[in-house]
Write an enzyme that holds these catalytic residues in place. Structure first.
Site, PDB file in Angstrom:
ATOM      1  CD  GLU A  10       0.548  -5.766   1.854  1.00 46.12           C
ATOM      2  OE1 GLU A  10      -0.389  -6.323   2.446  1.00 46.12           O
ATOM      3  OE2 GLU A  10       0.671  -4.522   1.823  1.00 46.12           O
TER       4      GLU A  10
ATOM      5  CG  HIS B 128      -1.656  -7.301  -1.852  1.00 44.89           C
ATOM      6  ND1 HIS B 128      -2.905  -7.464  -2.378  1.00 44.89           N
ATOM      7  CD2 HIS B 128      -1.739  -6.207  -1.064  1.00 44.89           C
ATOM      8  CE1 HIS B 128      -3.708  -6.509  -1.925  1.00 44.89           C
ATOM      9  NE2 HIS B 128      -3.012  -5.727  -1.118  1.00 44.89           N
TER      10      HIS B 128
ATOM     11  CG  ASP C 229      -0.245  -0.011   2.532  1.00 48.08           C
ATOM     12  OD1 ASP C 229       0.651  -0.845   2.726  1.00 48.08           O
ATOM     13  OD2 ASP C 229      -0.558   0.836   3.390  1.00 48.08           O
TER      14      ASP C 229
ATOM     15  CG  ASP D  83       2.872 -15.948  -7.119  1.00 41.90           C
ATOM     16  OD1 ASP D  83       2.732 -14.745  -6.785  1.00 41.90           O
ATOM     17  OD2 ASP D  83       3.589 -16.313  -8.072  1.00 41.90           O
TER      18      ASP D  83
HETATM   19  O1  9MR Z   1      -3.860  -3.546   0.005  1.00 38.28           O
HETATM   20  C1  9MR Z   1      -4.138  -3.666   1.378  1.00 38.28           C
HETATM   21  C2  9MR Z   1      -2.922  -4.256   2.088  1.00 38.28           C
HETATM   22  O2  9MR Z   1      -1.842  -3.376   1.990  1.00 38.28           O
HETATM   23  C3  9MR Z   1      -3.242  -4.596   3.516  1.00 38.28           C
HETATM   24  O3  9MR Z   1      -2.209  -5.359   4.106  1.00 38.28           O
HETATM   25  C4  9MR Z   1      -4.540  -5.389   3.618  1.00 38.28           C
HETATM   26  C5  9MR Z   1      -4.960  -5.654   5.044  1.00 38.28           C
HETATM   27  O4  9MR Z   1      -5.124  -4.490   5.756  1.00 38.28           O
HETATM   28  O5  9MR Z   1      -5.573  -4.717   2.958  1.00 38.28           O
HETATM   29  C6  9MR Z   1      -5.332  -4.550   1.583  1.00 38.28           C
HETATM   30  O6  9MR Z   1      -6.459  -3.984   1.012  1.00 38.28           O
HETATM   31  C7  9MR Z   1      -7.516  -4.863   0.728  1.00 38.28           C
HETATM   32  C8  9MR Z   1      -8.628  -4.785   1.783  1.00 38.28           C
HETATM   33  O7  9MR Z   1      -8.167  -5.048   3.064  1.00 38.28           O
HETATM   34  C9  9MR Z   1      -9.770  -5.685   1.394  1.00 38.28           C
HETATM   35  N1  9MR Z   1     -10.269  -5.351   0.090  1.00 38.28           N
HETATM   36  C10 9MR Z   1      -9.259  -5.359  -0.978  1.00 38.28           C
HETATM   37  C11 9MR Z   1      -8.087  -4.470  -0.621  1.00 38.28           C
HETATM   38  C12 9MR Z   1      -7.075  -4.499  -1.732  1.00 38.28           C
HETATM   39  O8  9MR Z   1      -6.775  -5.793  -2.073  1.00 38.28           O
HETATM   40  O1  9MR Z   2       2.477  -7.110   9.232  1.00 42.84           O
HETATM   41  C1  9MR Z   2       1.193  -6.855   9.772  1.00 42.84           C
HETATM   42  C2  9MR Z   2       0.669  -8.124  10.394  1.00 42.84           C
HETATM   43  O2  9MR Z   2       1.471  -8.506  11.484  1.00 42.84           O
HETATM   44  C3  9MR Z   2      -0.773  -7.934  10.823  1.00 42.84           C
HETATM   45  O3  9MR Z   2      -1.287  -9.178  11.268  1.00 42.84           O
HETATM   46  C4  9MR Z   2      -1.593  -7.395   9.668  1.00 42.84           C
HETATM   47  C5  9MR Z   2      -3.049  -7.137  10.025  1.00 42.84           C
HETATM   48  O4  9MR Z   2      -3.167  -6.146  10.966  1.00 42.84           O
HETATM   49  O5  9MR Z   2      -1.035  -6.185   9.197  1.00 42.84           O
HETATM   50  C6  9MR Z   2       0.258  -6.328   8.692  1.00 42.84           C
HETATM   51  O6  9MR Z   2       0.739  -5.092   8.268  1.00 42.84           O
HETATM   52  C7  9MR Z   2       0.147  -4.526   7.099  1.00 42.84           C
HETATM   53  C8  9MR Z   2      -0.276  -3.117   7.466  1.00 42.84           C
HETATM   54  O7  9MR Z   2      -1.314  -3.150   8.382  1.00 42.84           O
HETATM   55  C9  9MR Z   2      -0.676  -2.306   6.247  1.00 42.84           C
HETATM   56  N1  9MR Z   2       0.329  -2.340   5.232  1.00 42.84           N
HETATM   57  C10 9MR Z   2       0.646  -3.697   4.826  1.00 42.84           C
HETATM   58  C11 9MR Z   2       1.192  -4.473   5.997  1.00 42.84           C
HETATM   59  C12 9MR Z   2       1.659  -5.858   5.569  1.00 42.84           C
HETATM   60  O8  9MR Z   2       0.614  -6.699   5.208  1.00 42.84           O
END
Ligand code: 9MR
Ligand code: 9MR
Length: 584
Positions: A563, A509, A177, A554
């Site tokens: 991600e 991701h 993100d 993947d």
């Molecule tokens: O892209 C987002 C990612 O960086 C975060 O780790 C994740 C969890 O917070 O959320 C992703 O966004 C998704 C959202 O949570 C659910 N709908 C689709 C979003 C994009 O794939």
């Molecule tokens: O790395 C984080 C993981 O430990 C948590 O379980 C998860 C849900 O809260 O979030 C991960 O961090 C994400 C962050 O919230 C948003 N940017 C993407 C990070 C990696 O997925």
């Protein structure tokens, strides 16, 4: 790298990397150092014979893979083929039945991967042009300038009112993100600096090919500074508190940065963010002190900010980030990453240790060290940072003690070292019981969000602290074994670092990788890895009956397993750089 084209490579290309593995053989797909242990595992109920050919097709080794070990979750046996007798650099082929697996032995086997892992941070930079001469085909124009960031109502104070504007430019995208989060930024830098201190000469020589490569400062520090200069803008100068994150209200779509239109906010100050900031800035002030010529005044500035942040935390010791509660009170709602750690003992400890070191023994931080020390060792993660303090103390055991050091402090130092080594001794033992011959991955709970980092690479880094502390080669070998897992000796037959190995993630991701119109993902990133939580199952199909170590897809949608993130890459930089340094 010279490629030996085999049936396997063809099969992978045709089926695409997301297909089920077709090979029975699992091994490091990137390269072996001449002197390291070299083990492949082969799926077979019974011992199986193999041979190794050199580049000319001459047989240089033969043997029988045996010592079959079952996976904990599947009645599946893996036999071990020990190829360690081979030490001459070169291209080889492992032959098992009709299969032909190419592999390589070379000096500096992981140096290119380690460099890429650090360059990945450069590719995450925002607010500047990434020029072609540094970024190659991943060049892109400046975006997310963050020169008019809004104060969210949750962050409003008497001076900085809600809706007023600050500048908070530069820094790295946190992950897939486009937001910036202090907790994770501070942790990522703290982790990298803990490894920087182990092998400063290695980093002094490393050339990352970034805009600052020509100055006198080690490139890793230059790259780190790019994020530190952003972090410094996240401290409210009026009181020293630090905003939890800089974010859009909701996640952006999978578009390039120049297409993003959402307003960006800083949200409330929190205790975790402020303490992580204090700790990170204190550590950074020590690391940058010798580089005044390139960064005039930076070390003092950072130390001053660290002190001020610590004072804020003393006055606000219990402000958690609770996104839902915040949204109930303020608009707009914020739905991006929370990094919502609510126990601060470990942050207090790391910040106290770091400030005490950076101030060369200022007694003000002593009670923080005493009060927040816990007699247990746990590898670090973004929400659990005590280890970053303990490792500093463990190394201080050998150093001169400051005159005003209390007996309790000496005790805490010794205990930190003992606990760290005890943890490693227990961990190392696990490898022999593991089908993949590494300490990582025997229990379900290790397969969490970010497993490749939190349960594997970070643990590898801890083993390398222990190796540096003791010189005991068992620790080095165990760290290498965890790396072998990430590089291909795993059930999925993946090298989990983008751009490396025969089979590696193609669809992380990551908005930058997905939206840039370039087929290959950005290289040098460690993906999160298998995660039994499958929090993305609404968007991702997981086949029935997956074992914990198979719970990975993947596909771009899989934010819970595929991600990328700066904290995970920080551990990749740490593990691979230190292995490379210690192999010299
Ligand atoms: O892209 C987002 C990612 O960086 C975060 O780790 C994740 C969890 O917070 O959320 C992703 O966004 C998704 C959202 O949570 C659910 N709908 C689709 C979003 C994009 O794939
Ligand atoms: O790395 C984080 C993981 O430990 C948590 O379980 C998860 C849900 O809260 O979030 C991960 O961090 C994400 C962050 O919230 C948003 N940017 C993407 C990070 C990696 O997925």
């Amino acid at each position: 790298m010279k490629r030996v084209f085999t049936l396997m490579t063809v099969a992978c290309c045709v089926l695409g990397a997301s297909a089920q593995p077709t090979s029975r053989v699992r091994m490091n797909q990137v390269g072996f150092y001449p002197q390291q242990e070299k083990v492949a595992v082969i799926a077979s109920e019974t011992p199986v014979s193999y041979k190794v050919l050199d580049a000319k097709g001459k047989r240089v080794l033969k043997g029988v893979a045996a010592d079959g070990t079952a996976e904990p979750w599947k009645p599946r046996m893996w036999q071990r083929a020990d190829l360690s007798a081979l030490t001459a650099p070169g291209a080889y082929t492992l032959c098992v039945g009709k299969e032909r697996i190419p592999f390589e032995i070379r000096e500096r086997a992981l140096s290119d991967l380690a460099r890429s892992a650090a360059r990945a941070f450069y590719l995450q930079r925002m607010g500047v042009d990434l020029e072609e001469r540094y970024a190659g085909k991943y060049a892109r124009p400046a975006a997310h300038l963050d020169d008019s960031v809004l104060i969210h109502p949750s962050a409003a104070g008497p001076v900085r009112r809600a809706g007023s504007v600050i500048q908070s430019p530069y820094g790295w995208y946190d992950a897939g993100d486009y937001n910036k989060y202090i907790v994770n930024s501070g942790y990522s830098i703290g982790l990298m600096l803990s490894v920087y201190r182990l092998i400063p000469d290695y980093f002094a020589r490393q050339n990352l090919g970034i805009p600052e490569s020509d100055n006198q400062t080690p490139d890793l520090l230059d790259e780190i500074f790019f994020n530190l200069q952003w972090m410094m803008t996240m401290q409210d100068p009026t009181d020293g508190g630090v905003y939890h994150k800089l974010t859009t209200p909701s996640f952006e779509a999978f578009v390039m940065p120049t297409e993003c239109r959402q307003p960006r906010y800083v949200v409330m100050k929190t205790t975790a963010a402020t303490l992580d900031f204090a700790a990170c800035m204190a550590d950074a002030s020590v690391a940058f002190r010798p580089y005044e010529a390139d960064y005039p005044g930076a070390a003092d500035l950072m130390l001053g900010m660290a002190r001020k942040a610590y004072e804020w935390a003393v006055k606000h010791p219990d402000v958690s980030y609770r996104q839902q509660e915040m949204n109930n009170r303020f608009d707009p709602d914020i739905t991006t990453g929370a990094y919502d750690d609510a126990s601060f003992r470990d942050e207090w400890f790391w910040a106290s240790v770091a400030l005490r070191r950076a101030t060369r023994g200022d007694n003000r931080y002593m009670s923080g060290v005493h009060d927040h020390f816990e007699a247990k060792f746990q590898p670090s993660s973004w929400g659990s940072v005590a280890a970053l303090g303990m490792v500093q103390l463990a190394f201080a055991v050998q150093g001169p003690s400051s005159p005003n050091e209390t007996e309790r402090c000496v005790q805490i130092k010794n205990q930190s070292k003992e606990l760290l080594l005890e943890w490693c001794d227990r961990y190392v033992e696990r490898a022999q019981r593991n089908a993949f011959l590494c300490p990582y991955g025997l229990t379900r709970d290790e397969y969490l969000w970010g497993s490749n980092s939190e349960s594997n690479a970070v643990c590898g880094v801890v083993l390398l602290y222990a190796y540096k502390l003791t010189g005991d080669a068992r620790y080095l070998q165990a760290a290498q074994r965890n790396a072998e897992y990430l590089l291909g000796r795993n059930t999925l037959d993946y090298c989990f670092v983008t751009g490396y190995g025969r089979r590696s993630p193609q669809h992380p991701h990551q908005r930058l990788s997905e939206a840039d119109g370039i087929e290959a993902p950005l290289p040098g990133f460690l993906v999160g890895g298998p995660n039994i939580g499958q929090q993305d199952r609404a968007e991702v199909t997981y086949p029935e009956g997956l074992a914990p170590n198979e719970s990975y897809r993947d596909v771009m949608q899989s934010y819970a397993t595929n991600e990328i993130a700066i904290n995970w890459n920080a551990s990749l930089v740490g593990l691979m750089s230190a292995l490379d340094a210690f192999a010299q």
